[in-house]
Design an enzyme around this catalytic site. Structure first.
Site, short mmCIF file in Angstrom:
data_model
loop_
_atom_site.label_atom_id
_atom_site.label_comp_id
_atom_site.label_asym_id
_atom_site.label_seq_id
_atom_site.Cartn_x
_atom_site.Cartn_y
_atom_site.Cartn_z
N LYS A 25 23.56 0.49 -109.17
CA LYS A 25 23.45 1.85 -108.97
C LYS A 25 22.60 2.54 -110.08
O LYS A 25 22.98 2.39 -111.52
CB LYS A 25 24.69 2.59 -109.17
CG LYS A 25 24.70 4.20 -109.27
CD LYS A 25 26.16 4.72 -109.13
CE LYS A 25 26.20 6.08 -109.11
NZ LYS A 25 27.28 6.91 -109.06
N LYS A 72 21.68 1.61 -104.81
CA LYS A 72 21.70 2.83 -104.88
C LYS A 72 20.71 3.52 -105.77
O LYS A 72 20.80 3.24 -106.95
CB LYS A 72 23.21 3.64 -104.84
CG LYS A 72 23.26 5.07 -104.80
CD LYS A 72 24.62 5.24 -105.16
CE LYS A 72 24.74 7.00 -105.25
NZ LYS A 72 25.97 7.32 -105.80
C1 PBG Z 1 29.51 9.48 -108.89
C2 PBG Z 1 28.65 9.30 -107.76
C3 PBG Z 1 27.47 10.01 -107.34
C4 PBG Z 1 26.95 9.86 -106.12
C5 PBG Z 1 28.01 9.24 -105.52
N1 PBG Z 1 28.97 8.97 -106.48
C6 PBG Z 1 26.56 10.91 -108.38
C7 PBG Z 1 26.33 10.34 -109.79
O1 PBG Z 1 26.67 9.25 -110.16
O2 PBG Z 1 26.07 11.45 -110.63
C8 PBG Z 1 25.63 10.35 -105.61
C9 PBG Z 1 25.47 10.51 -104.02
C10 PBG Z 1 24.34 11.01 -103.70
O3 PBG Z 1 23.59 11.77 -104.43
O4 PBG Z 1 24.03 11.26 -102.36
N2 PBG Z 1 30.41 8.84 -108.84
#
Ligand code: PBG
Length: 333
Positions: free
Chosen positions: A201, A254
Site C-alpha cells: 500500500k 494499492k
Molecule cells: C485507510 C484506507 C485508505 C483507503 C482505503 N483504506 C486511505 C488512506 O490510507 O489514507 C483508500 C481507498 C481509496 O482511495 O479509494 N485505512
C-alpha cells in the site's frame, strides 16, 4: 516501396478480424466473479452523495442493505465496508474501532441477516476512528506507534470476526500486524476468518477523494512513515513475503492503475491470490474526464479494469463493481 507481392505469412491481424474471433482469442475477461465492491456507510437515516466521489454515496444502514442486496443479485460476490464515523466518537485511542455495538459490527450482522451469501470484507485500520486521522496511534512526538497500534488492530479484527466478517483486511501498514491478527483471531476461535492484507500500500495522493468521503484525512503529518514509497517496487516483494509468512491468505497492491508494474511483479512471485484496488483518485480521474466529455466513460472503465486484471490481479476492488456487473449482466460487450 515494398512490392505488392511480398509474402507475409504471419499476419497477427487475422486474430482480430471479427468480434467473434477477438472474443475467442481474448486472454483476459471482465467478470463479476473477480470484482469486489467497496461501500461507505454512516450512522444516519439519509443516503448522502459524496462530493469528492460523484456517483458514490455514504449509505444509511438501510440504504446500504438495499445496495448490497442489489449488487449481490447482479452477481457481485464480495463487498468491503468503510465507515464514516461521527466526530464525537473519534478519539486519540480509537477505542470505537473495537466497539461490539459500533456501526461496522451492527452493519455486518444486518448484512449477514439480509444477504447471507455475500462475502463481507472489513477494513482494519484506525483512521476512521482516530481523532488524529492516522491509521495508527500517534505518540507524543507525532510518531505513529507500531506495536501499540497492532494491539488495537487485533481487537478490531476480532470484533469484526465476531460480528460475522468473512475476511478482515488490514490496510494500516504497521509491521507485524498480519501475524498478530492471525494469532488473535485463532485464539478467539476464528481460525476460519481470512486475512486479505494490504501488502503493498503506497503513500499515494490518489487516496484524496476517499479521505474526504470519510472525513479521515490526517490532522498533522502524512502517512509516509508507514505506507510505501511510490518509487519502490522490489520493496513490495519484501512486504509480500513477510505478510505471507505471517499468514495472509490473500494480499493486495494499492493503488492499481499507476502500480501495474508492482502488481505484475508481485503476482509473478507469490502463490497466494493478489487483489488490486482501483482507488478513489483513479475513479475520480475517470469520472471527471468523462463528465467533461473528454473520454468515453464506459470504454475507459472497461479498459482500466481489464488492464488491472491483465497485469495479474486475481480480484479487483473498484467503485464501479456494481455498475460493471450491470453491464456484464446485460451481456453488453
Ligand atoms: C485507510 C484506507 C485508505 C483507503 C482505503 N483504506 C486511505 C488512506 O490510507 O489514507 C483508500 C481507498 C481509496 O482511495 O479509494 N485505512
Amino acid at each position: 516501396m515494398t512490392t505488392p507481392d511480398t509474402h507475409q505469412a504471419i499476419r497477427p491481424r487475422r486474430n482480430r478480424k471479427s468480434s467473434a474471433i477477438r472474443t475467442l482469442c481474448r486472454e483476459t475477461r471482465l467478470s463479476c466473479d473477480s470484482l469486489i465492491y467497496p461501500v461507505f456507510v454512516h450512522e444516519s437515516p439519509h443516503d448522502e452523495e459524496i462530493d469528492s466521489m460523484p456517483g458514490c454515496k455514504r449509505w444509511s444502514p438501510d440504504g446500504l442493505l438495499r445496495e448490497v442486496s442489489e449488487a449481490h443479485s447482479l452477481g457481485i460476490g464480495a463487498i468491503v465496508l468503510f465507515p464514516a464515523i461521527e466526530e464525537k466518537l473519534k478519539s486519540t485511542s480509537a477505542a470505537e474501532s473495537y466497539n461490539e455495538d459500533g456501526l461496522i459490527p451492527k452493519i455486518i450482522r444486518a448484512i449477514k441477516n439480509e444477504t447471507p451469501d455475500i462475502t463481507v470484507i472489513t477494513d482494519v485500520a484506525l483512521d476512521p476512528y482516530n481523532s488524529d486521522g492516522h491509521d495508527g496511534l500517534v505518540g507524543d512526538n507525532g510518531k505513529i506507534l507500531n506495536d501499540e497500534t497492532v494491539e488495537i488492530l487485533c481487537k478490531q479484527a476480532t470484533c469484526h470476526a465476531r460480528a460475522g466478517a468473512d475476511i478482515v483486511s488490514p490496510s494500516d501498514m504497521m509491521d507485524g500486524r498480519v501475524g498478530a491478527i492471525r494469532e488473535a483471531l485463532d485464539e478467539d476461535g476464528w481460525n476460519d476468518t481470512s486475512i486479505l492484507s494490504y501488502t503493498a500500500k503506497y503513500a499515494s495522493a490518489y487516496y484524496g477523494p476517499f479521505r474526504n468521503a470519510l472525513g479521515s484525512a490526517p490532522k498533522a503529518g502524512d502517512k509516509k512513515t508507514y505506507q510505501m514509497d511510490p518509487a519502490n517496487a522490489r520493496e513490495a516483494l519484501r512486504e509480500a513475503s513477510l505478510d505471507i509468512d505471517e499468514g495472509a491468505d490473500m494480499i493486495m497492491v494499492k493503488p492499481a492503475g499507476p502500480y501495474l508494474d508492482v502488481l505484475a511483479l508481485v503476482a509473478s512471485h507469490v502463490d497466494v491470490p493478489v487483489a488490486a484496488y482501483q482507488v478513489s483518485g483513479e475513479y475520480l480521474m475517470i469520472e471527471s474526464a468523462a463528465a467533461a466529455g473528454w473520454i468515453n466513460r464506459e470504454d475507459v472503465i472497461r479498459e482500466s479494469l481489464t488492464g488491472i486484471h491483465r497485469a495479474g490481479a486475481t480480484a479487483v476492488l473498484t467503485y464501479y463493481a456494481k455498475e460493471v456487473a450491470g453491464w456484464l449482466h446485460a451481456n453488453k460487450d
